[in-house]
Design an enzyme around this catalytic site. Structure first.
Site, PDB file in Angstrom:
ATOM      1  N   SER A 149     -24.729   6.653 -47.887  1.00 25.18           N
ATOM      2  CA  SER A 149     -25.000   5.789 -49.227  1.00 25.18           C
ATOM      3  C   SER A 149     -26.166   7.000 -49.823  1.00 25.18           C
ATOM      4  O   SER A 149     -26.667   6.987 -50.175  1.00 25.18           O
ATOM      5  CB  SER A 149     -25.208   4.240 -49.604  1.00 25.18           C
ATOM      6  OG  SER A 149     -25.557   3.651 -50.077  1.00 25.18           O
ATOM      7  N   TYR A 162     -31.793   0.520 -44.167  1.00 26.30           N
ATOM      8  CA  TYR A 162     -30.449   1.177 -44.179  1.00 26.30           C
ATOM      9  C   TYR A 162     -30.590   2.253 -45.115  1.00 26.30           C
ATOM     10  O   TYR A 162     -29.537   3.262 -44.838  1.00 26.30           O
ATOM     11  CB  TYR A 162     -29.762  -0.198 -45.600  1.00 26.30           C
ATOM     12  CG  TYR A 162     -28.308   0.279 -45.406  1.00 26.30           C
ATOM     13  CD1 TYR A 162     -27.554   0.286 -44.807  1.00 26.30           C
ATOM     14  CD2 TYR A 162     -28.085   1.120 -47.028  1.00 26.30           C
ATOM     15  CE1 TYR A 162     -26.347   0.150 -45.485  1.00 26.30           C
ATOM     16  CE2 TYR A 162     -26.808   1.855 -47.358  1.00 26.30           C
ATOM     17  CZ  TYR A 162     -25.538   1.329 -46.554  1.00 26.30           C
ATOM     18  OH  TYR A 162     -24.773   2.071 -46.533  1.00 26.30           O
TER      19      TYR A 162
HETATM   20  N1  LIG Z   1     -19.180  -1.165 -49.060  1.00 25.92           N
HETATM   21  C1  LIG Z   1     -19.826  -0.796 -49.925  1.00 25.92           C
HETATM   22  O1  LIG Z   1     -20.346  -0.532 -51.289  1.00 25.92           O
HETATM   23  C2  LIG Z   1     -20.276   0.646 -49.458  1.00 25.92           C
HETATM   24  C3  LIG Z   1     -21.470   1.251 -49.955  1.00 25.92           C
HETATM   25  C4  LIG Z   1     -21.985   2.566 -49.689  1.00 25.92           C
HETATM   26  C5  LIG Z   1     -21.749   3.200 -48.050  1.00 25.92           C
HETATM   27  N2  LIG Z   1     -21.214   2.464 -47.797  1.00 25.92           N
HETATM   28  C6  LIG Z   1     -21.090   2.611 -46.093  1.00 25.92           C
HETATM   29  O2  LIG Z   1     -19.320   2.859 -45.938  1.00 25.92           O
HETATM   30  C7  LIG Z   1     -19.241   2.470 -44.566  1.00 25.92           C
HETATM   31  C8  LIG Z   1     -18.005   1.119 -44.825  1.00 25.92           C
HETATM   32  O3  LIG Z   1     -18.948   0.442 -44.610  1.00 25.92           O
HETATM   33  P1  LIG Z   1     -17.899  -1.301 -45.655  1.00 25.92           P
HETATM   34  O4  LIG Z   1     -17.652  -1.496 -46.253  1.00 25.92           O
HETATM   35  O5  LIG Z   1     -16.516  -0.187 -44.390  1.00 25.92           O
HETATM   36  O6  LIG Z   1     -18.432  -2.167 -44.293  1.00 25.92           O
HETATM   37  P2  LIG Z   1     -17.776  -3.491 -43.263  1.00 25.92           P
HETATM   38  O7  LIG Z   1     -17.064  -4.261 -44.063  1.00 25.92           O
HETATM   39  O8  LIG Z   1     -18.835  -4.574 -43.379  1.00 25.92           O
HETATM   40  O9  LIG Z   1     -17.561  -2.431 -42.163  1.00 25.92           O
HETATM   41  C9  LIG Z   1     -18.530  -2.523 -41.649  1.00 25.92           C
HETATM   42  C10 LIG Z   1     -17.432  -1.429 -40.063  1.00 25.92           C
HETATM   43  O10 LIG Z   1     -18.719  -1.049 -38.794  1.00 25.92           O
HETATM   44  C11 LIG Z   1     -18.581  -1.612 -37.562  1.00 25.92           C
HETATM   45  N3  LIG Z   1     -19.801  -1.583 -36.876  1.00 25.92           N
HETATM   46  C12 LIG Z   1     -20.574  -2.452 -37.149  1.00 25.92           C
HETATM   47  N4  LIG Z   1     -21.677  -1.972 -36.247  1.00 25.92           N
HETATM   48  C13 LIG Z   1     -21.124  -1.460 -35.341  1.00 25.92           C
HETATM   49  C14 LIG Z   1     -21.209  -0.745 -34.292  1.00 25.92           C
HETATM   50  N5  LIG Z   1     -22.703  -1.321 -33.514  1.00 25.92           N
HETATM   51  N6  LIG Z   1     -20.737  -0.499 -33.454  1.00 25.92           N
HETATM   52  C15 LIG Z   1     -19.648  -0.208 -33.616  1.00 25.92           C
HETATM   53  N7  LIG Z   1     -18.932  -0.469 -34.804  1.00 25.92           N
HETATM   54  C16 LIG Z   1     -19.927  -1.466 -35.692  1.00 25.92           C
HETATM   55  C17 LIG Z   1     -17.344  -3.191 -37.859  1.00 25.92           C
HETATM   56  O11 LIG Z   1     -17.169  -3.584 -36.833  1.00 25.92           O
HETATM   57  P3  LIG Z   1     -17.630  -4.732 -36.254  1.00 25.92           P
HETATM   58  O12 LIG Z   1     -17.843  -5.501 -36.815  1.00 25.92           O
HETATM   59  O13 LIG Z   1     -15.695  -4.556 -35.109  1.00 25.92           O
HETATM   60  O14 LIG Z   1     -17.990  -3.783 -34.573  1.00 25.92           O
HETATM   61  C18 LIG Z   1     -16.916  -3.022 -39.151  1.00 25.92           C
HETATM   62  O15 LIG Z   1     -15.562  -1.854 -38.818  1.00 25.92           O
HETATM   63  C19 LIG Z   1     -20.474   2.102 -43.608  1.00 25.92           C
HETATM   64  O16 LIG Z   1     -20.858   3.219 -42.917  1.00 25.92           O
HETATM   65  C20 LIG Z   1     -21.212   1.962 -44.772  1.00 25.92           C
HETATM   66  O17 LIG Z   1     -23.192   2.269 -45.093  1.00 25.92           O
HETATM   67  C21 LIG Z   1     -20.302   1.303 -47.867  1.00 25.92           C
END
Ligand SMILES: NC(=O)c1ccc[n+]([C@@H]2O[C@H](COP(=O)([O-])OP(=O)(O)OC[C@H]3O[C@@H](n4cnc5c(N)ncnc54)[C@H](OP(=O)(O)O)[C@@H]3O)[C@@H](O)[C@H]2O)c1
Length: 267
Positions: A149, A162
């Site tokens: 990120s 984070y």
């Molecule tokens: N969205 C953004 O704007 C953004 C920006 C920069 C970086 N990112 C990064 O992109 C990645 C994906 O984010 P996203 O936006 O798709 O988030 P999201 O929609 O909240 O999805 C997060 C995923 O992580 C899984 N997860 C969370 N805690 C977990 C655990 N303890 N063990 C196993 N699985 C776990 C969740 O599944 P369960 O709940 O089923 O476990 C879910 O599938 C992350 O690394 C995030 O930091 C996102």
């Protein structure tokens, strides 16, 4: 929007996507399946994992899933063993699972919340790499793609855990790349910017004043579709990925967008 991105031939490869049940993880799982990979999903919510596994199978590929918390080493180790029995050894690891954590300044942040966030966002990717890179090295090819990120370099008040977890993930990427140099296994971090996923919805739904920037970004239409970041992750699974081992690749960087075939972003 992603039609011009070259699709590598991933037939015969096994990919493991953490957090593959929703958001960017689900989009990446489907993108990899469309390139021919068999796909394993690891997360905590079984219904989400089962749904995405069904969609992988609809694309003609084998799928498996494991319910596990990436913060727990034994659970990760055992899940990877189950997945390898079902699909074969993991060739591609997408370290995507993460949480945005609570919003609190460091002065008042609960130490348990700090530890829990670091355990998921930083220990988790290490555990998943620890469980998979040995077999990648033995077979002389592999990819570890860590989803990082911009917060790794631009701390946001209230989100220090984070930011620190993602800064650690960037350095884990460099350490992996250094240790795996010459093995055929590339380790790359991908910084996707703001994506239109549940994580963003929760951030902008928070009443904390520091989260205003996420509300403004949403109103201004600045969020990118997760499928675009998934297309870049998939592209890095191809031969071009070898050029980026040890690097932090931004979805917003004009050079990488041009090379990968993604459209230029408006300035
Ligand atoms: N969205 C953004 O704007 C953004 C920006 C920069 C970086 N990112 C990064 O992109 C990645 C994906 O984010 P996203 O936006 O798709 O988030 P999201 O929609 O909240 O999805 C997060 C995923 O992580 C899984 N997860 C969370 N805690 C977990 C655990 N303890 N063990 C196993 N699985 C776990 C969740 O599944 P369960 O709940 O089923 O476990 C879910 O599938 C992350 O690394 C995030 O930091 C996102």
């Amino acid at each position: 929007m992603t039609e011009r991105v070259e699709v590598p031939d991933l037939r015969g490869r096994v990919a493991l996507v953490t957090g593959g049940g929703r958001g960017l993880g689900a989009a990446t799982a489907l993108a990899l399946a469309e390139a021919g990979a068999d796909v394993a999903l690891l997360g905590r919510s079984e219904p989400h994992l089962a749904t995405v596994a069904g969609a992988v199978r609809q694309r003609g590929r084998h799928a498996a899933w494991a319910v596990a918390d990436v913060a727990l080493w034994e659970a990760v180790r055992d899940s990877v063993a189950e997945i390898s029995d079902a699909l074969g050894p993991v060739d591609i690891l997408i370290n995507n699972a993460a949480v945005e954590g609570v919003t609190s300044h460091l002065e008042t942040l609960d130490p348990d919340e700090w530890a829990a966030e670091l355990a998921i966002n930083l220990n988790g990717p290490f555990y998943c790499a620890r469980a998979t890179i040995g077999s990648m090295r033995e077979r002389g090819w592999g990819r570890v793609l860590n989803v990082t990120s911009g917060a790794a370099i631009r701390p946001l008040p209230g989100k220090a855990a984070y930011s620190v977890s993602k800064a650690g993930l960037d350095q884990l990427t460099r350490a992996l790349a250094a240790e795996l140099a010459g093995s055929g296994v590339a380790a790359i971090a991908v910084s996707p910017g703001m994506l239109d996923t549940g994580m963003q919805a929760r951030l902008r739904g928070s009443p904390a004043p520091e989260m205003e920037l996420f509300r403004q970004a949403h109103s201004a239409g600045m969020l990118r579709p997760p499928e675009e970041a998934a297309a870049l992750l998939r592209w890095l699974c191809g031969p071009h990925g070898d050029d980026y081992s040890g690097q932090i690749v931004s979805l917003h960087a004009p050079d990488i967008r041009a090379r990968a075939g993604l459209p230029a972003l408006a300035r």
